[in-house]
Design a protein around this motif. Structure first.
Motif, PDB file in Angstrom:
ATOM      1  N   PHE A 352      17.132  29.345 109.782  1.00  0.00           N
ATOM      2  CA  PHE A 352      16.741  30.648 109.233  1.00  0.00           C
ATOM      3  C   PHE A 352      16.555  30.524 107.722  1.00  0.00           C
ATOM      4  CE2 PHE A 352      17.839  34.631 107.153  1.00  0.00           C
ATOM      5  CZ  PHE A 352      17.066  35.555 107.838  1.00  0.00           C
ATOM      6  N   LYS A 353      15.477  31.105 107.233  1.00  0.00           N
ATOM      7  CA  LYS A 353      15.198  31.078 105.795  1.00  0.00           C
ATOM      8  C   LYS A 353      14.780  32.471 105.341  1.00  0.00           C
ATOM      9  CE  LYS A 353      12.278  28.857 102.277  1.00  0.00           C
ATOM     10  NZ  LYS A 353      11.203  27.853 102.042  1.00  0.00           N
ATOM     11  N   MET A 354      15.406  32.931 104.256  1.00  0.00           N
ATOM     12  CA  MET A 354      15.048  34.217 103.659  1.00  0.00           C
ATOM     13  C   MET A 354      15.221  34.079 102.151  1.00  0.00           C
ATOM     14  SD  MET A 354      16.448  37.996 104.731  1.00  0.00           S
ATOM     15  CE  MET A 354      15.523  39.476 104.277  1.00  0.00           C
ATOM     16  N   MET A 355      14.117  33.807 101.485  1.00  0.00           N
ATOM     17  CA  MET A 355      14.136  33.525 100.046  1.00  0.00           C
ATOM     18  C   MET A 355      13.224  34.524  99.327  1.00  0.00           C
ATOM     19  SD  MET A 355      16.056  30.705  99.966  1.00  0.00           S
ATOM     20  CE  MET A 355      15.696  29.813  98.456  1.00  0.00           C
ATOM     21  N   LEU A 356      13.772  35.145  98.311  1.00  0.00           N
ATOM     22  CA  LEU A 356      13.006  36.080  97.492  1.00  0.00           C
ATOM     23  C   LEU A 356      12.518  35.343  96.245  1.00  0.00           C
ATOM     24  CD1 LEU A 356      11.984  38.973  97.181  1.00  0.00           C
ATOM     25  CD2 LEU A 356      14.119  39.505  95.970  1.00  0.00           C
ATOM     26  N   GLU A 357      11.206  35.125  96.218  1.00  0.00           N
ATOM     27  CA  GLU A 357      10.610  34.468  95.064  1.00  0.00           C
ATOM     28  C   GLU A 357      10.196  35.517  94.031  1.00  0.00           C
ATOM     29  OE1 GLU A 357      10.779  31.357  94.857  1.00  0.00           O
ATOM     30  OE2 GLU A 357      11.244  30.794  96.918  1.00  0.00           O
TER      31      GLU A 357
END
Length: 427
Positions: A352-357
């Motif tokens: 799972f990946k959840m990254m705020l750029e």
């Protein structure tokens, strides 16, 4: 030889029409040998060749023969119930007979020279018109074709069946009688064709509305359940905070036991306390309350089921996605991944990946699957009995992504199911 080539070409075009038509409404069967899937078009083509090269039965039996051929091939290669199969096969045969009758009626009333010329190619004209009709029909139905309820197929197949009986009766009269009868037959056949077209469109509108209402009902129900789940998880989160708040009192109790020399009781108390803490201590901290609640809940659920969950997250405190949409996105995606991993042997893993750029949110989920998943638009096919309710979660996910101006992609390859989405950051 020329006649053989022409018959083969016409059979191939009719086979293409059937392949497109059934492929729009039905899902192909899964076979151990992949090459069997590529036999659908040749099977329909051979079916029409057999009809063309075998003795012609009595006129009323001709459409019956066509319907049976279509139904048998569709039953072999597609996942279809008998009632649905008969409705689709009857509709396909009825459309073909309607095109043939209208074409014959128009050519039959033309002056002698035109009649002689066009009579030689009337089958070609009818086949070309049939292909165009199938393409237009399938284009209009492709969004809702696989969601029609079982009761809808009975209503949908009744009109073509009754029309087919009338059209066969009409076609038996073509070529007999005076010019007045010819004009009468032309008018009647055009009227019948127009009426059938209007009825099919009307019935299609009703069925599409039922599908949309059913989808809306399921969407609202699923969203309501997810929000209840979020409130429940939020309650657990508050209980965790209160439990940790009392941690000072727990330490005082342990200190008292040690002071009194009760090392065994203190050791047991510490073991019990440690076990309880593991249930409530957050594993993930994204600095966003909703994301924390959902991710930690699903992480604990996965661990309890022996599923490894690899998380890649960062600071999501400035996330602008609505709470309702976050719950829909995370709960649906992780529930689907956990459900798929439960069917596997060994030690499955969810990535799972959840990254705020700086400008967008990157969200992706990757999990192994026991069997390849067929992707239809933004929905995954299923072998469950309640097919109408399956895939609604992924539709909710797609709509939640779109509501926030993002895009999403579904894929299944090499034994893995992939979801990825990009959602722009709002300022």
């Amino acid at each position: 030889m020329e006649m053989v080539m022409k018959t083969a070409a016409m059979s191939l075009i009719m086979g293409i029409c059937c392949y497109i038509f059934f492929g729009t409404f039905l899902q192909k069967r899964r076979w151990n040998h992949v090459w069997i899937v590529y036999m659908i078009l040749p099977a329909f083509t051979v079916g029409f060749l057999v009809i063309a090269w075998t003795p012609i039965p009595m006129y009323p039996l001709q459409p019956v023969r066509l319907i049976l051929m279509l139904a048998v091939i569709a039953q072999i290669f597609f996942q279809v119930k008998l009632l649905q199969n008969l409705a689709l096969s009857t509709l396909l045969a009825s459309a073909y007979w309607m095109i043939v009758i209208v074409t014959d009626s128009v050519i039959y009333v033309l002056p002698g020279l035109w009649y002689q010329r066009l009579a030689l190619v009337e089958e070609d004209i009818a086949t070309a018109l049939y292909l165009c009709l199938i393409l237009l029909f399938c284009h209009g139905w492709k969004r809702y074709a696989r969601e029609i309820p079982n009761t809808g197929w009975l209503r949908f197949g009744l009109i073509p069946l009754l029309s087919l009986v009338v059209m066969v009766s009409f076609s038996m009269l073509i070529g007999k009688g005076s010019l007045v009868n010819k004009n009468t037959l032309l008018t009647a056949s055009l009227g019948l064709g127009t009426m059938n077209l209007c009825l099919v469109i009307f019935m299609g509108t009703i069925l599409n509305r039922e599908v949309r209402l059913q989808r809306l009902h399921l969407t609202q129900e699923r969203t309501q359940r997810q929000m209840e789940l979020y409130r429940s998880m939020n309650k657990n989160y508050e209980q965790q905070r209160r439990y940790l708040h009392d941690y000072k009192n727990q330490l005082t109790c342990i200190q008292g036991l040690l002071t009194e020399g009760k090392q065994q009781e203190a050791s047991e108390y510490i073991a019990q306390l440690t076990g309880n803490l593991k249930k409530y201590v957050d594993t993930v901290d994204t600095r966003h309350a909703v994301v924390n609640v959902v991710l930690n809940q699903k992480y604990r659920e996965a661990c309890e089921k022996g599923i490894t969950m690899v998380l890649a997250v960062n600071d999501l405190s400035s996330l602008t996605v609505r709470e309702e949409d976050l719950v829909i996105l995370l709960v649906n995606l992780l529930d689907n991944a956990i459900e798929a991993c439960e069917k596997l042997n060994g030690h499955p893993v969810i990535q799972f990946k959840m990254m705020l750029e700086e400008r967008e949110l990157i969200l992706s989920v990757r999990n192994p699957v026991k069997e390849p998943v067929f992707i239809q638009g933004k929905r995954a096919a299923t072998t469950k009995r309640q097919k109408s309710q399956h895939g609604i979660g992924l539709l909710n996910v797609d709509e939640a992504v779109k509501r926030n101006g993002g895009t999403s992609v579904l894929q299944c390859r090499d034994g893995w199911f992939y979801f990825s989405a990009l959602i722009p950051k709002r300022y």
